[in-house]
Structure formats: C-alpha cells, structure tokens
Design a protein around this motif. Sequence first.
Motif, short mmCIF file in Angstrom:
data_model
loop_
_atom_site.label_atom_id
_atom_site.label_comp_id
_atom_site.label_asym_id
_atom_site.label_seq_id
_atom_site.Cartn_x
_atom_site.Cartn_y
_atom_site.Cartn_z
N TRP A 164 21.19 9.02 -10.25
CA TRP A 164 19.83 9.49 -10.53
C TRP A 164 18.94 9.12 -9.35
O TRP A 164 19.16 8.11 -8.68
N ASP A 165 17.96 9.96 -9.09
CA ASP A 165 17.01 9.74 -8.00
C ASP A 165 15.67 9.36 -8.61
O ASP A 165 15.17 10.07 -9.50
N GLU A 166 15.11 8.27 -8.15
CA GLU A 166 13.86 7.76 -8.73
C GLU A 166 13.05 7.08 -7.65
O GLU A 166 13.60 6.38 -6.80
N VAL A 167 11.74 7.27 -7.68
CA VAL A 167 10.83 6.49 -6.85
C VAL A 167 9.74 5.93 -7.75
O VAL A 167 9.18 6.65 -8.58
N VAL A 168 9.45 4.64 -7.57
CA VAL A 168 8.43 3.97 -8.37
C VAL A 168 7.55 3.15 -7.42
O VAL A 168 8.05 2.55 -6.47
N THR A 169 6.26 3.13 -7.70
CA THR A 169 5.35 2.24 -6.98
C THR A 169 5.30 0.92 -7.75
O THR A 169 5.18 0.90 -8.97
N ILE A 170 5.41 -0.19 -7.02
CA ILE A 170 5.42 -1.51 -7.65
C ILE A 170 4.27 -2.37 -7.12
O ILE A 170 3.71 -2.08 -6.06
N ALA A 171 3.95 -3.40 -7.86
CA ALA A 171 2.94 -4.38 -7.44
C ALA A 171 3.63 -5.73 -7.26
O ALA A 171 3.89 -6.43 -8.24
N PRO A 172 3.97 -6.09 -6.01
CA PRO A 172 4.61 -7.39 -5.78
C PRO A 172 3.63 -8.54 -6.03
O PRO A 172 2.42 -8.39 -5.83
N SER A 173 4.16 -9.67 -6.48
CA SER A 173 3.30 -10.82 -6.74
C SER A 173 2.90 -11.53 -5.46
O SER A 173 1.97 -12.33 -5.45
N GLN A 174 3.61 -11.24 -4.36
CA GLN A 174 3.24 -11.81 -3.06
C GLN A 174 3.36 -10.71 -2.00
O GLN A 174 4.05 -9.71 -2.22
N SER A 175 2.67 -10.88 -0.89
CA SER A 175 2.73 -9.87 0.17
C SER A 175 4.11 -9.86 0.81
O SER A 175 4.78 -10.89 0.92
N ILE A 176 4.53 -8.67 1.24
CA ILE A 176 5.82 -8.51 1.91
C ILE A 176 5.55 -8.17 3.37
O ILE A 176 4.69 -7.35 3.69
N ASP A 177 6.27 -8.81 4.26
CA ASP A 177 6.07 -8.65 5.70
C ASP A 177 6.11 -7.18 6.11
O ASP A 177 7.02 -6.43 5.71
N VAL A 178 5.10 -6.76 6.88
CA VAL A 178 4.98 -5.36 7.30
C VAL A 178 6.21 -4.91 8.08
O VAL A 178 6.73 -3.81 7.87
#
Length: 238
Positions: A164-178
């Motif tokens: 299955w193909d899926e894309v979801v936007t998430i809210a991380p609890s901490q920033s992730i390195d650019v």
Amino acid sequence: MSSTSDHTHGNEHIHRFLILGKKKLFFYHLALYNPQSGHDYQAVFSFTIKDNGELREMYLKDRAQHEDERVFYSLRCPHHFELPELQQGKEFSVHLERVVVQQDGSRKFEQMTTSETAVSCKKEDVLSFRKLGNLDYPEYLTYLLFGEGDEVHIAHQLAKRPNWDEVVTIAPSQSIDVAMLKKVPTFVIESIKDAHDKLIESPLKKNQQYQGKINGNGATVDFTVGRQGWWNHTSLNS
C-alpha cells in the motif's frame, strides 16, 4: 473543471505528484508497481512552481476548506516524459488537481486549473529516487522521512508487491536535523510489524502517538500522526 475516475490513473502514461505541506511544498510521485506503466518509481522532490505563487495559493485555499476530509492534491503532467529524466533536471508543465476519496474508497481526480503551469526540477530537487522491485518486505513498519521545520512527512516504503502507498504528515516531539531530512532516510516503527501484504486502511491512527527510529538504528523520534495526504492499495498493485 474536468475530472477523471481512479482507474484512469493506471491507464494514462502521464505522471502525478502529490503536493505536501503548507510552508515548504514537497512533491511525491504517485507510483504503480507495473513496470509497463512507466510509474514504477518511488520518488520525492522539491520542485519550483514558476507562476508567482498562484497555483500554491489555489492549493492552500482549497485545502483549508477540506482540511478535515479525505481530500488530497496533486500536480498532473499532461505531456508524457520518462520519469528518470527528472534526475538530470527538467522543466515541464502541470495542472493542479483535487483528489477526492469517495465512500467506496475510489478516487476522483478533479482538475482545478484551466491553463498549464510551468514547473522546474533541478538535479538537487530530486531528494529520493528508486525504481520499484528487488526490495524485500521489512520486519517492521517502514517509511521514508522528509520535510522541513515543523512540517514532516512520512511515505510508506514500497517494498515487495502487493503493498500500500501512503503519505502522512506527522508532528515530531523534537526537531529533526535539516540535513538528515534532506537525505530522506528510512523511519522504522518497531511497535508495528510490517503486513507483508496490502492493507485497506492505515496502521497509523490520526492523533495517536508512536515512536520511530531514523534509518532503523539511529535517533529515536516520538511523533503524533496528523493529516493523511495519500492512500492507494488498489491501482498501485494492478
């Protein structure tokens, strides 16, 4: 406004790119496993839309009106080209589409623009590009991780078929390195076994919290599931 039904996506040899984000737009190629389709690539891009922001404004305004519905957005390329051409840099034209998921799960692609818009893809805009095939099912649920700032997206890694193909936007609890996000690493959720098959609904539930590991053995990231931006378990496998 013109529209096409879901099955047309599998028969047209034209490309569609899902639009993700609000602040920084990312584009995800809508793949099909069938090698004869010309769409058997999982790829993530950061195109430049060359229209003084008009298409972006139309997308953002319409999305705000459908934020809590199963409505996705894509760029449809009306003129055929082979997808690997984007790896060398290319300019092409698109229409903006609203993709409405109907009650039976099928999708209706509704063209929103009346004239074509130019899009530029530079070599550095190709963030991830892989031809489908020769990738075993993973042990655990595995996604590709990309985005910028507080807008982070995950796309289900397309391993063996069916899937299955899926894309979801998430809210991380901490920033992730650019720099890490630009590499589009894998994101492994060890609390959920991979289905080794297609699913008809997401294993990730909106507003629930999960934990993932970057590249499977890197930093651990807690996150909350947000808006689903794409789902396909039907034409993907045809």
